[in-house]
Design a protein around this motif. Structure first.
Motif, PDB file in Angstrom:
ATOM      1  N   GLU A 116      11.401  13.447  -6.415  1.00  0.00           N
ATOM      2  CA  GLU A 116      12.518  12.278  -5.855  1.00  0.00           C
ATOM      3  C   GLU A 116      11.848  11.592  -4.868  1.00  0.00           C
ATOM      4  OE1 GLU A 116      15.743  10.481  -4.497  1.00  0.00           O
ATOM      5  OE2 GLU A 116      15.520  11.365  -6.433  1.00  0.00           O
ATOM      6  N   ALA A 117      10.743  12.085  -4.019  1.00  0.00           N
ATOM      7  CA  ALA A 117       9.981  11.249  -3.007  1.00  0.00           C
ATOM      8  C   ALA A 117       9.128  10.197  -3.742  1.00  0.00           C
ATOM      9  CB  ALA A 117       8.891  12.208  -2.853  1.00  0.00           C
ATOM     10  N   LEU A 118       8.791  10.581  -4.945  1.00  0.00           N
ATOM     11  CA  LEU A 118       7.689   9.279  -5.658  1.00  0.00           C
ATOM     12  C   LEU A 118       8.874   8.546  -6.304  1.00  0.00           C
ATOM     13  CD1 LEU A 118       5.208  11.717  -8.036  1.00  0.00           C
ATOM     14  CD2 LEU A 118       4.851  10.235  -6.077  1.00  0.00           C
ATOM     15  N   SER A 119       9.928   8.727  -6.726  1.00  0.00           N
ATOM     16  CA  SER A 119      11.040   7.790  -7.168  1.00  0.00           C
ATOM     17  C   SER A 119      11.552   6.997  -6.074  1.00  0.00           C
ATOM     18  CB  SER A 119      12.210   8.403  -7.855  1.00  0.00           C
ATOM     19  OG  SER A 119      11.809   9.176  -9.050  1.00  0.00           O
ATOM     20  N   GLU A 120      11.737   7.567  -4.925  1.00  0.00           N
ATOM     21  CA  GLU A 120      12.050   6.817  -3.610  1.00  0.00           C
ATOM     22  C   GLU A 120      11.193   5.815  -3.523  1.00  0.00           C
ATOM     23  OE1 GLU A 120      14.838   5.799  -0.712  1.00  0.00           O
ATOM     24  OE2 GLU A 120      15.083   7.005  -2.595  1.00  0.00           O
ATOM     25  N   GLY A 121       9.772   6.198  -3.339  1.00  0.00           N
ATOM     26  CA  GLY A 121       8.609   5.262  -3.025  1.00  0.00           C
ATOM     27  C   GLY A 121       8.716   4.003  -4.045  1.00  0.00           C
ATOM     28  N   GLN A 122       8.796   3.935  -5.215  1.00  0.00           N
ATOM     29  CA  GLN A 122       9.052   2.943  -6.530  1.00  0.00           C
ATOM     30  C   GLN A 122      10.323   2.220  -5.850  1.00  0.00           C
ATOM     31  OE1 GLN A 122       6.744   2.057  -8.574  1.00  0.00           O
ATOM     32  NE2 GLN A 122       7.915   0.245  -8.404  1.00  0.00           N
ATOM     33  N   ARG A 123      11.398   2.844  -5.571  1.00  0.00           N
ATOM     34  CA  ARG A 123      12.657   2.380  -5.183  1.00  0.00           C
ATOM     35  C   ARG A 123      12.336   1.237  -3.688  1.00  0.00           C
ATOM     36  NH1 ARG A 123      15.413   7.007  -7.058  1.00  0.00           N
ATOM     37  NH2 ARG A 123      15.252   7.849  -5.049  1.00  0.00           N
ATOM     38  N   ILE A 124      11.722   2.050  -2.862  1.00  0.00           N
ATOM     39  CA  ILE A 124      11.081   1.016  -1.748  1.00  0.00           C
ATOM     40  C   ILE A 124      10.234  -0.181  -2.101  1.00  0.00           C
ATOM     41  CG2 ILE A 124       9.660   1.231   0.289  1.00  0.00           C
ATOM     42  CD1 ILE A 124      10.363   4.174   0.529  1.00  0.00           C
ATOM     43  N   ILE A 125       9.432  -0.123  -3.150  1.00  0.00           N
ATOM     44  CA  ILE A 125       8.552  -1.236  -3.463  1.00  0.00           C
ATOM     45  C   ILE A 125       9.693  -2.170  -4.188  1.00  0.00           C
ATOM     46  CG2 ILE A 125       6.832  -1.911  -4.909  1.00  0.00           C
ATOM     47  CD1 ILE A 125       5.454   0.732  -4.399  1.00  0.00           C
ATOM     48  N   LYS A 180      12.732  -2.673  -3.757  1.00  0.00           N
ATOM     49  CA  LYS A 180      13.923  -3.295  -2.915  1.00  0.00           C
ATOM     50  C   LYS A 180      13.010  -4.244  -1.798  1.00  0.00           C
ATOM     51  CE  LYS A 180      17.564  -2.158   0.367  1.00  0.00           C
ATOM     52  NZ  LYS A 180      18.217  -3.345   0.010  1.00  0.00           N
ATOM     53  N   TRP A 181      12.066  -3.600  -0.979  1.00  0.00           N
ATOM     54  CA  TRP A 181      11.578  -4.404  -0.106  1.00  0.00           C
ATOM     55  C   TRP A 181      10.323  -5.157  -0.359  1.00  0.00           C
ATOM     56  CZ3 TRP A 181      14.664  -4.045   4.166  1.00  0.00           C
ATOM     57  CH2 TRP A 181      15.650  -3.052   4.186  1.00  0.00           C
ATOM     58  N   GLY A 182       9.525  -4.761  -1.111  1.00  0.00           N
ATOM     59  CA  GLY A 182       8.624  -5.418  -1.464  1.00  0.00           C
ATOM     60  C   GLY A 182       8.296  -6.592  -2.604  1.00  0.00           C
ATOM     61  N   ARG A 183       9.687  -6.540  -3.333  1.00  0.00           N
ATOM     62  CA  ARG A 183       9.684  -7.693  -4.209  1.00  0.00           C
ATOM     63  C   ARG A 183       9.839  -8.973  -3.965  1.00  0.00           C
ATOM     64  NH1 ARG A 183      14.026  -5.979  -6.288  1.00  0.00           N
ATOM     65  NH2 ARG A 183      15.460  -7.332  -5.270  1.00  0.00           N
ATOM     66  N   ASP A 184      10.622  -9.319  -2.779  1.00  0.00           N
ATOM     67  CA  ASP A 184      10.638 -10.563  -2.219  1.00  0.00           C
ATOM     68  C   ASP A 184      10.406 -10.342  -0.568  1.00  0.00           C
ATOM     69  OD1 ASP A 184      11.179 -13.110  -1.226  1.00  0.00           O
ATOM     70  OD2 ASP A 184      13.198 -13.255  -2.722  1.00  0.00           O
ATOM     71  N   ILE A 185       8.949 -10.718  -0.235  1.00  0.00           N
ATOM     72  CA  ILE A 185       8.841 -10.568   0.811  1.00  0.00           C
ATOM     73  C   ILE A 185       9.347 -11.351   1.908  1.00  0.00           C
ATOM     74  CG2 ILE A 185       6.644 -11.479   1.421  1.00  0.00           C
ATOM     75  CD1 ILE A 185       7.367  -7.918   2.248  1.00  0.00           C
ATOM     76  N   LEU A 226       0.823  -1.194  -0.015  1.00  0.00           N
ATOM     77  CA  LEU A 226      -0.057   0.188  -0.051  1.00  0.00           C
ATOM     78  C   LEU A 226       0.924   1.133  -0.007  1.00  0.00           C
ATOM     79  CD1 LEU A 226      -2.801  -1.027   2.653  1.00  0.00           C
ATOM     80  CD2 LEU A 226      -3.064  -1.216   0.101  1.00  0.00           C
ATOM     81  N   VAL A 227       0.529   2.319  -0.818  1.00  0.00           N
ATOM     82  CA  VAL A 227       1.207   3.472  -0.962  1.00  0.00           C
ATOM     83  C   VAL A 227       0.126   4.565  -0.289  1.00  0.00           C
ATOM     84  CG1 VAL A 227       2.345   5.170  -2.391  1.00  0.00           C
ATOM     85  CG2 VAL A 227       2.563   2.831  -2.778  1.00  0.00           C
ATOM     86  N   ASP A 228       0.807   5.230   0.863  1.00  0.00           N
ATOM     87  CA  ASP A 228      -0.093   6.175   1.440  1.00  0.00           C
ATOM     88  C   ASP A 228       0.302   7.615   1.413  1.00  0.00           C
ATOM     89  OD1 ASP A 228      -2.263   6.576   3.237  1.00  0.00           O
ATOM     90  OD2 ASP A 228      -1.109   6.263   5.021  1.00  0.00           O
ATOM     91  N   ASP A 229      -0.399   8.381   1.620  1.00  0.00           N
ATOM     92  CA  ASP A 229      -0.074   9.781   1.863  1.00  0.00           C
ATOM     93  C   ASP A 229       0.197  10.322   0.451  1.00  0.00           C
ATOM     94  OD1 ASP A 229      -1.126   9.605   4.378  1.00  0.00           O
ATOM     95  OD2 ASP A 229       1.146   9.580   5.311  1.00  0.00           O
ATOM     96  N   GLU A 230      -0.107   9.949  -0.686  1.00  0.00           N
ATOM     97  CA  GLU A 230       0.445  10.621  -1.991  1.00  0.00           C
ATOM     98  C   GLU A 230      -0.570  11.904  -1.890  1.00  0.00           C
ATOM     99  OE1 GLU A 230       0.712   7.566  -5.278  1.00  0.00           O
ATOM    100  OE2 GLU A 230      -0.995   6.986  -4.088  1.00  0.00           O
ATOM    101  N   GLU A 231      -1.532  11.923  -1.626  1.00  0.00           N
ATOM    102  CA  GLU A 231      -2.308  13.256  -1.589  1.00  0.00           C
ATOM    103  C   GLU A 231      -1.564  14.266  -0.733  1.00  0.00           C
ATOM    104  OE1 GLU A 231      -6.373  12.632  -0.491  1.00  0.00           O
ATOM    105  OE2 GLU A 231      -6.853  11.575  -2.338  1.00  0.00           O
ATOM    106  N   GLU A 232      -1.237  14.039   0.338  1.00  0.00           N
ATOM    107  CA  GLU A 232      -0.281  14.998   1.213  1.00  0.00           C
ATOM    108  C   GLU A 232       0.946  15.212   0.564  1.00  0.00           C
ATOM    109  OE1 GLU A 232       0.376  13.842   5.110  1.00  0.00           O
ATOM    110  OE2 GLU A 232      -1.644  13.023   5.694  1.00  0.00           O
ATOM    111  N   LEU A 233       1.610  14.363  -0.107  1.00  0.00           N
ATOM    112  CA  LEU A 233       2.685  14.807  -0.795  1.00  0.00           C
ATOM    113  C   LEU A 233       2.653  15.900  -2.019  1.00  0.00           C
ATOM    114  CD1 LEU A 233       5.805  14.288  -1.528  1.00  0.00           C
ATOM    115  CD2 LEU A 233       5.064  12.565  -3.247  1.00  0.00           C
TER     116      LEU A 233
END
Length: 335
Positions: A146-155, A157-162, A123-130
């Motif tokens: 950059e914040a949007l790009s970092e969100g994708q990098r998080i997914i 790195k951390w969400g690909r293989d839970i 789940l990606v949260d607080d996009e509206e606040e950003l």
């Protein structure tokens, strides 16, 4: 942007629980780690995940492991259940890492967050606040993108293989807890004027019920070791009453400071104990200062909670002690 302290005292109230922070340098991770051990409290659940459903995120027996890797713009918080599994991750996109005046790590939150579960929820949260922060001019276009790009990098790195993410967090938690076990939080405890008040009509001064309850709450919540600094440590009916009470409430890690003719003050006795136990870095002293006001040792005095001998240990004394125990000395510069 808002500041989030890793003691989680600004929203969650975790400042009343043991908190640790440290640098971790190992294969796969270089950066800061923080641990909140939740030794009490009702369970709090999140129930908005499509796959995982209702999951616990805080409550007695859980812990939060927060990782801030060097060179990255995010903070990963893994919420561990009592059985040692991760229930969820909350990953903040951050602007910067800072150190507060009390030495506690904090970060400036850049709005966007990613939440994960072991069931595969992302789940990606607080996009509206950003977006609102960008439109208001609080964030530049570059910061927004950059914040949007970092969100994708998080997914990625951390969400690909839970499963691998959970295993990695468990390995880091094991490293952190090994260091924590060698850093006991310590309570130096006087008795007269702290756990009792002088009553001239009584041959033996009994311990105050509220004072006993207050000290037990602190010890259990902070998983602290007790070191008695009172003259009663040499043995007395008061000492026997205290030990019996502690044991009845499952408090067994009890020690005493050294005493004898070679020591001329309580501060000397405490310093001698600290010299013999160099792993003790975070401690608090409860004393009514009848014989030693600690003015001769300003370092010890920073750890002192002065207790009113006419009232005994009060709740406000415990609150002050929590702040002292979760205070950190000066830290090295962040990368």
């Amino acid at each position: 942007m808002t500041k989030k302290r890793l003691t989680r005292d600004l929203k969650w109230g975790f400042q009343y629980f043991p908190y640790y922070q440290m640098r971790i340098e190992c294969d796969g991770f270089h950066g800061w780690a923080a641990l909140n051990e939740l030794t009490d409290g009702e369970y709090i659940y999140w129930d908005f995940f499509e796959k995982a459903g209702k999951v616990p995120v805080a409550g007695k027996g859980m812990c939060w492991l927060t990782l801030i890797p060097d060179g990255r713009k995010h903070s990963v918080t893994a919420m561990f259940t009592e059985n040692g599994d991760v229930s969820a991750w909350y990953i903040d996109v951050i602007h910067s890492l800072i150190i507060d005046d009390d030495g506690v790590l904090a970060f400036m939150d850049e709005y966007l967050d990613v939440m994960l579960t072991t069931s595969g929820d992302i789940l990606v949260d607080d996009e509206e606040e950003l977006e609102a922060a960008y439109k208001s001019g609080e964030l530049t276009k570059e910061q927004y993108e950059e914040a949007l790009s970092e969100g994708q990098r998080i997914i990625d790195k951390w969400g690909r293989d839970i499963s691998a993410t959970e295993l990695f967090c468990k390995e880091i938690l094991h490293i952190v807890k090994a260091q924590v076990n060698d850093q006991p939080l310590t309570v130096f405890l006087d008795i007269d004027g702290v756990l009792n008040i002088y009553q001239p009509d009584l041959e033996v001064q009994t311990l105050l019920p509220h004072a006993k309850e207050n000290i037990c709450e602190l010890i259990h919540r902070m998983k602290a070791k007790v070191v008695v600094i009172s003259s009663h440590r040499s043995g007395s009916e008061t000492w026997d009453e205290l030990i019996e009470y502690f044991n009845r409430h499952d408090i067994y890690d009890i020690d005493i400071t050294p005493y004898g003719e070679e020591y001329h003050s309580r501060t000397e006795e405490i310093n001698a104990y600290l010299h013999m136990h160099t792993n003790i870095q975070r401690y608090v002293i409860f004393d009514d200062c009848f014989q030693d006001d600690y003015s001769c040792d300003l370092k010890l005095r920073e750890h002192l909670v002065f207790v009113d001998a006419l009232k005994g240990l009060q709740k406000q004394d415990i609150i002050k002690a929590w702040g002292i125990l979760n205070h950190f000395e000066a830290l090295p510069d962040t990368p």
